[in-house]
Design a protein around this motif. Sequence first.
Motif, PDB file in Angstrom:
ATOM      1  N   GLY A   1       0.803  -1.208   0.000  1.00 50.54           N
ATOM      2  CA  GLY A   1       0.000   0.000   0.000  1.00 50.54           C
ATOM      3  C   GLY A   1       0.837   1.260   0.000  1.00 50.54           C
ATOM      4  N   ILE A   2       1.901   1.280   0.806  1.00 48.57           N
ATOM      5  CA  ILE A   2       2.757   2.462   0.870  1.00 48.57           C
ATOM      6  C   ILE A   2       3.433   2.714  -0.467  1.00 48.57           C
ATOM      7  N   VAL A   3       4.015   1.673  -1.033  1.00 48.06           N
ATOM      8  CA  VAL A   3       4.729   1.828  -2.301  1.00 48.06           C
ATOM      9  C   VAL A   3       3.786   2.287  -3.407  1.00 48.06           C
ATOM     10  N   GLU A   4       2.608   1.674  -3.493  1.00 47.80           N
ATOM     11  CA  GLU A   4       1.672   2.053  -4.551  1.00 47.80           C
ATOM     12  C   GLU A   4       1.188   3.494  -4.385  1.00 47.80           C
ATOM     13  N   CYS A   5       0.938   3.930  -3.161  1.00 44.45           N
ATOM     14  CA  CYS A   5       0.496   5.308  -2.939  1.00 44.45           C
ATOM     15  C   CYS A   5       1.607   6.301  -3.265  1.00 44.45           C
ATOM     16  N   MET A   6       2.826   5.972  -2.882  1.00 46.39           N
ATOM     17  CA  MET A   6       3.954   6.836  -3.235  1.00 46.39           C
ATOM     18  C   MET A   6       4.081   6.937  -4.752  1.00 46.39           C
ATOM     19  N   GLN A   7       3.960   5.822  -5.426  1.00 47.36           N
ATOM     20  CA  GLN A   7       4.093   5.838  -6.882  1.00 47.36           C
ATOM     21  C   GLN A   7       2.978   6.646  -7.534  1.00 47.36           C
ATOM     22  N   ARG A   8       1.772   6.567  -7.029  1.00 51.09           N
ATOM     23  CA  ARG A   8       0.660   7.348  -7.576  1.00 51.09           C
ATOM     24  C   ARG A   8       0.919   8.848  -7.442  1.00 51.09           C
ATOM     25  N   VAL A   9       1.326   9.249  -6.232  1.00 49.61           N
ATOM     26  CA  VAL A   9       1.541  10.665  -5.966  1.00 49.61           C
ATOM     27  C   VAL A   9       2.713  11.199  -6.784  1.00 49.61           C
ATOM     28  N   LEU A  10       3.774  10.437  -6.880  1.00 50.65           N
ATOM     29  CA  LEU A  10       4.936  10.868  -7.646  1.00 50.65           C
ATOM     30  C   LEU A  10       4.649  10.882  -9.142  1.00 50.65           C
ATOM     31  N   SER A  11       3.935   9.864  -9.609  1.00 47.22           N
ATOM     32  CA  SER A  11       3.609   9.794 -11.033  1.00 47.22           C
ATOM     33  C   SER A  11       2.764  10.990 -11.461  1.00 47.22           C
ATOM     34  N   ALA A  12       1.864  11.417 -10.585  1.00 40.99           N
ATOM     35  CA  ALA A  12       1.027  12.585 -10.894  1.00 40.99           C
ATOM     36  C   ALA A  12       1.857  13.849 -11.064  1.00 40.99           C
ATOM     37  N   ARG A  13       3.082  13.803 -10.575  1.00 41.69           N
ATOM     38  CA  ARG A  13       3.988  14.956 -10.689  1.00 41.69           C
ATOM     39  C   ARG A  13       5.138  14.668 -11.651  1.00 41.69           C
ATOM     40  N   GLY A  14       4.945  13.650 -12.479  1.00 34.58           N
ATOM     41  CA  GLY A  14       5.905  13.358 -13.529  1.00 34.58           C
ATOM     42  C   GLY A  14       7.149  12.617 -13.096  1.00 34.58           C
ATOM     43  N   VAL A  15       7.105  11.973 -11.909  1.00 37.39           N
ATOM     44  CA  VAL A  15       8.280  11.271 -11.381  1.00 37.39           C
ATOM     45  C   VAL A  15       7.995   9.776 -11.315  1.00 37.39           C
ATOM     46  N   THR A  16       8.919   8.987 -11.810  1.00 38.54           N
ATOM     47  CA  THR A  16       8.808   7.531 -11.734  1.00 38.54           C
ATOM     48  C   THR A  16       9.721   7.021 -10.629  1.00 38.54           C
TER      49      THR A  16
ATOM     50  N   PRO B   1       9.813   9.568   7.929  1.00 36.56           N
ATOM     51  CA  PRO B   1       8.741  10.557   7.743  1.00 36.56           C
ATOM     52  C   PRO B   1       8.404  10.767   6.271  1.00 36.56           C
ATOM     53  N   LEU B   2       7.106  10.899   5.994  1.00 41.99           N
ATOM     54  CA  LEU B   2       6.611  11.018   4.628  1.00 41.99           C
ATOM     55  C   LEU B   2       7.238  12.197   3.892  1.00 41.99           C
ATOM     56  N   GLU B   3       7.252  13.367   4.511  1.00 36.97           N
ATOM     57  CA  GLU B   3       7.772  14.561   3.828  1.00 36.97           C
ATOM     58  C   GLU B   3       9.238  14.390   3.440  1.00 36.97           C
TER      59      GLU B   3
ATOM     60  N   GLY C   1       2.041  19.582  -0.822  1.00 38.84           N
ATOM     61  CA  GLY C   1       0.864  19.144  -1.569  1.00 38.84           C
ATOM     62  C   GLY C   1       0.892  17.657  -1.843  1.00 38.84           C
ATOM     63  N   ALA C   2       2.076  17.134  -2.150  1.00 40.71           N
ATOM     64  CA  ALA C   2       2.202  15.707  -2.406  1.00 40.71           C
ATOM     65  C   ALA C   2       1.907  14.906  -1.145  1.00 40.71           C
ATOM     66  N   ALA C   3       2.344  15.410  -0.007  1.00 38.88           N
ATOM     67  CA  ALA C   3       2.075  14.716   1.254  1.00 38.88           C
ATOM     68  C   ALA C   3       0.580  14.695   1.558  1.00 38.88           C
ATOM     69  N   ASP C   4      -0.098  15.812   1.315  1.00 34.43           N
ATOM     70  CA  ASP C   4      -1.552  15.853   1.522  1.00 34.43           C
ATOM     71  C   ASP C   4      -2.253  14.854   0.606  1.00 34.43           C
ATOM     72  N   ASP C   5      -1.820  14.813  -0.660  1.00 33.35           N
ATOM     73  CA  ASP C   5      -2.420  13.868  -1.607  1.00 33.35           C
ATOM     74  C   ASP C   5      -2.154  12.424  -1.182  1.00 33.35           C
ATOM     75  N   TYR C   6      -0.942  12.160  -0.733  1.00 27.18           N
ATOM     76  CA  TYR C   6      -0.594  10.806  -0.302  1.00 27.18           C
ATOM     77  C   TYR C   6      -1.495  10.358   0.848  1.00 27.18           C
ATOM     78  N   ARG C   7      -1.667  11.215   1.831  1.00 26.02           N
ATOM     79  CA  ARG C   7      -2.457  10.823   3.005  1.00 26.02           C
ATOM     80  C   ARG C   7      -3.909  10.548   2.629  1.00 26.02           C
ATOM     81  N   ALA C   8      -4.441  11.323   1.694  1.00 29.01           N
ATOM     82  CA  ALA C   8      -5.808  11.075   1.232  1.00 29.01           C
ATOM     83  C   ALA C   8      -5.897   9.759   0.478  1.00 29.01           C
TER      84      ALA C   8
ATOM     85  N   ALA D   1       5.611   6.902  12.895  1.00 26.93           N
ATOM     86  CA  ALA D   1       5.803   8.130  12.120  1.00 26.93           C
ATOM     87  C   ALA D   1       4.583   8.447  11.260  1.00 26.93           C
ATOM     88  N   LYS D   2       3.711   7.479  11.069  1.00 23.21           N
ATOM     89  CA  LYS D   2       2.520   7.659  10.233  1.00 23.21           C
ATOM     90  C   LYS D   2       1.542   8.631  10.896  1.00 23.21           C
ATOM     91  N   ALA D   3       0.763   9.329  10.084  1.00 27.51           N
ATOM     92  CA  ALA D   3      -0.248  10.250  10.605  1.00 27.51           C
ATOM     93  C   ALA D   3      -1.230   9.500  11.508  1.00 27.51           C
TER      94      ALA D   3
END
Length: 209
Positions: A22-37, A50-52, A66-73, A108-110
Motif C-alpha cells: 500500500g505504501i509503495v503504490e500510494c507513493m508511486q501514484r503521488v509521484l507519477s502525478a507529478r511526472g516522477v517515476t 517521515p513522509l515529507e 501538496g504531495a504529502a496531503d495527496d498521499y495521506r488522502a 511516524a505515520k499520521a
Amino acid sequence: MSGAPFVVGFDLDMTLVDSRRGIVECMQRVLSARGVTARDEQLWPLIGAPLEANLGGFLPAEQVRGAADDYRAVYLQHAVRLTTALPGAVELVELIHADGGRVLVVSAKAPAAVHAVLEHVGLRPDVVVGAVFAEDKAVPLRAHDARMYVGDHQGDMYAARAASAYAVGVTTGPHDEAMLRKAGADAVVPDLVALGERLNEFERAASTG
C-alpha cells in the motif's frame, strides 16, 4: 506480573503490519502525478521514515506539502485495505495483555492512518501515538513508561535508546540485523513469532538493565 504493568511499545509499519504494498503504490501514484517515476526497490528502504522527507528525495521542496496531503488522502482510500497484520502480531498483543501488560504503538505515520490500519487488521493497543520519528518517539515512550520498544527501523532503535527502553529489532522491514545492531538494538529477532517466544526473556532483561 506484579506492580506497575509492563509497557511494550511497537512501531507500526513492517513491525506490526505488512504495509509495503500500500505504501509503495500510494507513493508511486503521488509521484507519477507529478511526472516522477519511482521503482519499488527505491521506495522499499524508505518505509518507516517521515513522509515529507521521503517525498523530498524525489520532488522539489515546493511540491512536497501538496504531495504529502495527496498521499495521506490516497492512503486512507487505497492502502489501508491492502495492509495485513504480520505473523504473530495479534497473538503477541494478546499475550502482553494476558500477562497484565500494556501495548503502546508509536509511529511516524499520521494518527488517522495509524488508527485506520490498526482497526482494519484487528490490533487493539492501549495507547496510539502518531507523527513522531526516531528520537522524537522517546517522548511518548517515556511518558507512558515503556520498558521495551520494538521496531524494524534504525530510527526505532534510536528512539528506544533515547527513552532508556530495551531496544528490540525485527528484520521484517528494510533493515537487517547488522544495521539494527549498529543503531543500538539490544536484541534482534526475525519476526514477532520469535519475539513472542522470547518475550519473558526480554522483559527480564528490560527490568534488570
